[in-house]
Design a protein around this motif. Sequence first.
Motif, mmCIF file in Angstrom:
data_model
loop_
_atom_site.group_PDB
_atom_site.id
_atom_site.type_symbol
_atom_site.label_atom_id
_atom_site.label_comp_id
_atom_site.label_asym_id
_atom_site.label_seq_id
_atom_site.Cartn_x
_atom_site.Cartn_y
_atom_site.Cartn_z
ATOM 1 N N TYR A 86 66.818 -12.172 66.938
ATOM 2 C CA TYR A 86 68.144 -11.919 66.372
ATOM 3 C C TYR A 86 68.110 -10.755 65.383
ATOM 4 O O TYR A 86 69.057 -9.975 65.313
ATOM 5 C CB TYR A 86 68.692 -13.187 65.720
ATOM 6 N N LEU A 87 67.018 -10.634 64.641
ATOM 7 C CA LEU A 87 66.865 -9.482 63.752
ATOM 8 C C LEU A 87 66.794 -8.189 64.560
ATOM 9 O O LEU A 87 67.363 -7.177 64.168
ATOM 10 C CB LEU A 87 65.607 -9.642 62.891
ATOM 11 N N MET A 88 66.097 -8.239 65.698
ATOM 12 C CA MET A 88 65.978 -7.055 66.548
ATOM 13 C C MET A 88 67.351 -6.624 67.070
ATOM 14 O O MET A 88 67.702 -5.447 67.000
ATOM 15 C CB MET A 88 65.030 -7.324 67.716
ATOM 16 N N VAL A 89 68.141 -7.592 67.586
ATOM 17 C CA VAL A 89 69.449 -7.214 68.145
ATOM 18 C C VAL A 89 70.495 -6.958 67.066
ATOM 19 O O VAL A 89 71.593 -6.529 67.387
ATOM 20 C CB VAL A 89 69.975 -8.234 69.190
ATOM 21 N N SER A 90 70.140 -7.190 65.811
ATOM 22 C CA SER A 90 71.062 -6.791 64.751
ATOM 23 C C SER A 90 70.958 -5.287 64.516
ATOM 24 O O SER A 90 71.894 -4.665 64.031
ATOM 25 C CB SER A 90 70.789 -7.549 63.457
ATOM 26 N N GLY A 91 69.816 -4.690 64.890
ATOM 27 C CA GLY A 91 69.633 -3.260 64.678
ATOM 28 C C GLY A 91 69.687 -2.412 65.928
ATOM 29 O O GLY A 91 69.920 -1.213 65.864
ATOM 30 N N GLN A 92 69.452 -3.020 67.080
ATOM 31 C CA GLN A 92 69.461 -2.258 68.336
ATOM 32 C C GLN A 92 69.949 -3.148 69.470
ATOM 33 O O GLN A 92 69.786 -4.357 69.420
ATOM 34 C CB GLN A 92 68.069 -1.735 68.667
ATOM 35 N N ALA A 93 70.530 -2.536 70.468
ATOM 36 C CA ALA A 93 70.982 -3.277 71.648
ATOM 37 C C ALA A 93 69.842 -3.356 72.647
ATOM 38 O O ALA A 93 68.998 -2.457 72.718
ATOM 39 C CB ALA A 93 72.185 -2.582 72.272
ATOM 40 N N ILE A 94 69.817 -4.436 73.430
ATOM 41 C CA ILE A 94 68.762 -4.613 74.426
ATOM 42 C C ILE A 94 69.340 -5.325 75.641
ATOM 43 O O ILE A 94 70.246 -6.149 75.510
ATOM 44 C CB ILE A 94 67.569 -5.389 73.828
ATOM 45 N N SER A 95 68.826 -5.000 76.810
ATOM 46 C CA SER A 95 69.255 -5.670 78.047
ATOM 47 C C SER A 95 68.268 -6.782 78.378
ATOM 48 O O SER A 95 67.137 -6.795 77.888
ATOM 49 C CB SER A 95 69.323 -4.672 79.195
ATOM 50 N N SER A 96 68.678 -7.701 79.222
ATOM 51 C CA SER A 96 67.814 -8.822 79.591
ATOM 52 C C SER A 96 66.583 -8.348 80.358
ATOM 53 O O SER A 96 65.489 -8.883 80.161
ATOM 54 C CB SER A 96 68.590 -9.862 80.403
ATOM 55 N N THR A 97 66.736 -7.347 81.212
ATOM 56 C CA THR A 97 65.568 -6.872 81.960
ATOM 57 C C THR A 97 64.571 -6.163 81.050
ATOM 58 O O THR A 97 63.364 -6.362 81.175
ATOM 59 C CB THR A 97 65.985 -5.931 83.111
ATOM 60 N N SER A 98 65.050 -5.368 80.104
ATOM 61 C CA SER A 98 64.118 -4.711 79.193
ATOM 62 C C SER A 98 63.499 -5.724 78.230
ATOM 63 O O SER A 98 62.338 -5.601 77.851
ATOM 64 C CB SER A 98 64.769 -3.562 78.446
ATOM 65 N N PHE A 99 64.256 -6.767 77.856
ATOM 66 C CA PHE A 99 63.704 -7.816 77.007
ATOM 67 C C PHE A 99 62.562 -8.536 77.720
ATOM 68 O O PHE A 99 61.498 -8.753 77.142
ATOM 69 C CB PHE A 99 64.799 -8.817 76.612
ATOM 70 N N CYS A 100 62.786 -8.910 78.976
ATOM 71 C CA CYS A 100 61.762 -9.643 79.726
ATOM 72 C C CYS A 100 60.539 -8.781 80.031
ATOM 73 O O CYS A 100 59.456 -9.309 80.251
ATOM 74 C CB CYS A 100 62.352 -10.192 81.021
ATOM 75 N N GLY A 101 60.693 -7.479 80.044
ATOM 76 C CA GLY A 101 59.585 -6.580 80.335
ATOM 77 C C GLY A 101 58.748 -6.203 79.125
ATOM 78 O O GLY A 101 57.763 -5.478 79.252
#
Length: 122
Positions: free
Chosen positions: A26-41
């Motif tokens: 949650y701290l990470m997505v407070s500063g940057q956007a991320i997609s599910s595929t890039s998260f899983c990779g």
Amino acid sequence: MEILDSRAWKRAERAVCCLPYRRDFYLMVSGQAISSTSFCGRNDLHPLFRGGSPVPDSVERDWIWLIRLGVLRREVDGQGLTERVRLTPMGRQILAHWPTDFPRPTPLLRLQHWLSRHRPRR
């Protein structure tokens, strides 16, 4: 109106505690956007995710639930909504509510979360 806000807040808190995402996610997505595929990779998932290896479809379903609860939102670019997510102001308030780590969910809390997610009130 306050009762509805209280219910929404409790549902969001339960989801944050019960879903396998750690506070660092949650701290990470407070500063940057991320997609599910890039998260899983990612190679550094242990501080972000509890459990085994995440699957993009499962992660996407969790994120859609968090979007419905108001914790996450889709990022918007010049062409509209994207597949990336960010933290909402409500999500930031939940993070501020627990400055160190989320409490471990009890079996009752997990059941309440499951019921609100899979058997919502109409």
